[in-house]
Scaffold this active site. Structure first.
Site, PDB file in Angstrom:
ATOM      1  N   GLY A   1       1.151   5.270   1.590  1.00 37.12           N
ATOM      2  CA  GLY A   1       0.627   6.243   2.534  1.00 37.12           C
ATOM      3  C   GLY A   1       1.031   7.637   2.092  1.00 37.12           C
TER       4      GLY A   1
ATOM      5  CE  LYS B   1       3.802   3.245   7.501  1.00 37.41           C
ATOM      6  NZ  LYS B   1       3.153   4.020   8.544  1.00 37.41           N
TER       7      LYS B   1
ATOM      8  CG  PHE C   1       4.705  11.219   5.144  1.00 41.81           C
ATOM      9  CD1 PHE C   1       4.938  12.520   4.711  1.00 41.81           C
ATOM     10  CD2 PHE C   1       3.791  11.007   6.145  1.00 41.81           C
ATOM     11  CE1 PHE C   1       4.275  13.584   5.290  1.00 41.81           C
ATOM     12  CE2 PHE C   1       3.123  12.059   6.722  1.00 41.81           C
ATOM     13  CZ  PHE C   1       3.362  13.358   6.299  1.00 41.81           C
TER      14      PHE C   1
ATOM     15  CG  ASP D   1      -5.479   9.520  14.973  1.00 41.32           C
ATOM     16  OD1 ASP D   1      -6.678   9.864  14.855  1.00 41.32           O
ATOM     17  OD2 ASP D   1      -4.650   9.588  14.047  1.00 41.32           O
TER      18      ASP D   1
ATOM     19  CG  HIS E   1       5.566   3.714  -2.058  1.00 36.40           C
ATOM     20  ND1 HIS E   1       4.700   3.539  -3.103  1.00 36.40           N
ATOM     21  CD2 HIS E   1       6.088   4.952  -2.198  1.00 36.40           C
ATOM     22  CE1 HIS E   1       4.706   4.640  -3.853  1.00 36.40           C
ATOM     23  NE2 HIS E   1       5.535   5.507  -3.325  1.00 36.40           N
TER      24      HIS E   1
ATOM     25  N   GLY F   1       0.842  -1.193   0.000  1.00 38.41           N
ATOM     26  CA  GLY F   1       0.000   0.000   0.000  1.00 38.41           C
ATOM     27  C   GLY F   1       0.872   1.235   0.000  1.00 38.41           C
TER      28      GLY F   1
HETATM   29  P1  AMP Z   1       0.464   3.934   5.840  1.00 42.86           P
HETATM   30  O1  AMP Z   1       1.563   4.703   5.251  1.00 42.86           O
HETATM   31  O2  AMP Z   1       0.759   3.434   7.228  1.00 42.86           O
HETATM   32  O3  AMP Z   1      -0.862   4.610   5.723  1.00 42.86           O
HETATM   33  O4  AMP Z   1       0.360   2.584   4.968  1.00 42.86           O
HETATM   34  C1  AMP Z   1      -0.125   2.581   3.660  1.00 42.86           C
HETATM   35  C2  AMP Z   1      -0.864   1.279   3.396  1.00 42.86           C
HETATM   36  O5  AMP Z   1       0.054   0.171   3.437  1.00 42.86           O
HETATM   37  C3  AMP Z   1      -1.909   0.932   4.432  1.00 42.86           C
HETATM   38  O6  AMP Z   1      -3.095   1.540   4.131  1.00 42.86           O
HETATM   39  C4  AMP Z   1      -1.978  -0.584   4.341  1.00 42.86           C
HETATM   40  O7  AMP Z   1      -2.794  -0.988   3.265  1.00 42.86           O
HETATM   41  C5  AMP Z   1      -0.564  -0.974   4.023  1.00 42.86           C
HETATM   42  N1  AMP Z   1       0.182  -1.312   5.240  1.00 42.86           N
HETATM   43  C6  AMP Z   1       0.808  -0.457   6.066  1.00 42.86           C
HETATM   44  N2  AMP Z   1       1.404  -1.095   7.083  1.00 42.86           N
HETATM   45  C7  AMP Z   1       1.156  -2.417   6.901  1.00 42.86           C
HETATM   46  C8  AMP Z   1       1.487  -3.610   7.640  1.00 42.86           C
HETATM   47  N3  AMP Z   1       2.212  -3.554   8.744  1.00 42.86           N
HETATM   48  N4  AMP Z   1       1.049  -4.797   7.167  1.00 42.86           N
HETATM   49  C9  AMP Z   1       0.296  -4.845   6.047  1.00 42.86           C
HETATM   50  N5  AMP Z   1      -0.061  -3.764   5.312  1.00 42.86           N
HETATM   51  C10 AMP Z   1       0.361  -2.562   5.729  1.00 42.86           C
END
Ligand code: AMP
Length: 292
Positions: free
Chosen positions: A38, A58, A40, A152, A42, A36
């Site tokens: 976010g 991340k 800031f 949050d 991927h 996914g």
């Molecule tokens: P974020 O930057 O935390 O919003 O992450 C972006 C997207 O990545 C999220 O909406 C999830 O779909 C996926 N994602 C983030 N962290 C995880 C994780 N620990 N395990 C599985 N998918 C994740």
């Protein structure tokens, strides 16, 4: 049974300490498909080469963190989340960085975002909602015991593990605190009255947000939703709580929600009492997991 000598124990302890302090680099991981993206950066599935352990990596861009002035918030998130160990809190195993990026090594939540599941189902059954609320209450009791308030709690910050277990994921707004706080943060629909008013707040903000979440699980929308932000604020401050006739929700569930969404912070149902509420006892799966 073999009894370890003091020297063996000391060696073991220093090996574990070294593993904890290990400096990770990108070379330690095989990077797989994106999970996914976010604001800031991927998130990728990745395998730690030595252990074959699957993690979520991340990747955040330093330039974007700087531009949005959230480096401080990220530091706090890393500091707090890396010290928490609870089955319903996403583990942060470690982090590393290079010139351009910061990498967070996270537990992989195989079933992804709870938010998407809620959108797919529109709303959850009472059994499912109660199982989730009970597991989140236990995770928050653990956090509050460590003087961490999340601030949050909302569907977007919840991920689902391989077994269907819920994981609180985003500690970006959490604080380690012994004092009452006075900063404005969180997302509109989930803001408690004291935060709308920028007044002092404490761990009971998480009880309020859990009440909002329980409502959204059961009805598919948060209780104080309105077209204009100012109307949402007004409804929150008035605790303008209404239960629509559809979907049909038990009076026990409504009773629990009403006891959490209380304006006076000290009168909100404490989390350990929530776990004893008849709706939780009758509906929450004792395994703590909702399989889907
Ligand atoms: P974020 O930057 O935390 O919003 O992450 C972006 C997207 O990545 C999220 O909406 C999830 O779909 C996926 N994602 C983030 N962290 C995880 C994780 N620990 N395990 C599985 N998918 C994740």
């Amino acid at each position: 049974m073999a009894i370890a000598t003091d020297t063996q124990l000391a060696q073991k302890a220093s090996t574990e300490a070294a593993a904890e302090k290990k400096r990770w680099t990108l070379n330690d991981f095989d990077i797989g498909k994106p999970l996914g993206r976010g604001k800031f950066g991927h998130v990728y599935i990745a395998k730690e080469k030595r252990s074959n352990h699957i993690v979520a990596l991340k990747v955040l861009f330093k330039s974007q963190l700087k531009q949005s002035q959230v480096e401080h918030q990220l530091r706090r998130e890393v500091e707090i989340q890396s010290h928490l160990r609870h089955p319903n809190i996403l583990r942060l195993y470690g982090y590393f960085y290079d010139q351009k990026r910061v990498y967070l090594i996270l537990e992989n939540a195989a079933k992804g975002e709870l938010y998407k599941e809620l959108q797919r189902c529109k709303y959850f059954s009472e059994r499912r909602a109660a199982t989730y609320i009970a597991s989140l209450a236990r995770a928050l009791i653990y956090c509050h015991g460590k003087h961490v308030i999340h601030r949050d709690i909302k569907p977007e910050n919840l991920l689902v593990g391989a077994q269907g277990d819920l994981k609180i994921a985003d500690f970006g707004w959490s604080v380690h605190t012994f004092n009452r706080r006075q900063t404005m943060c969180g997302t509109l629909d989930y803001l408690p009255p004291e935060m709308v008013e920028s007044a002092e707040h404490d761990a009971s903000v998480d009880i309020w947000s859990l009440g909002i979440l329980c409502y959204e699980f059961l009805y598919g929308i948060p209780p104080f939703e309105a077209k204009e932000h100012s109307d949402t604020y007004r409804r929150i401050l008035l605790v303008d709580l209404k239960f629509p006739p559809k979907p049909v929700v038990s009076s026990a569930a409504k009773d629990l929600i009403s006891q959490m969404l209380v304006r006076e912070t000290s009168k909100r149902l404490p989390l350990h009492k929530l776990l004893e509420h008849p709706w939780i006892i009758q509906n929450a799966d004792p395994s703590g997991v909702y399989k889907f």
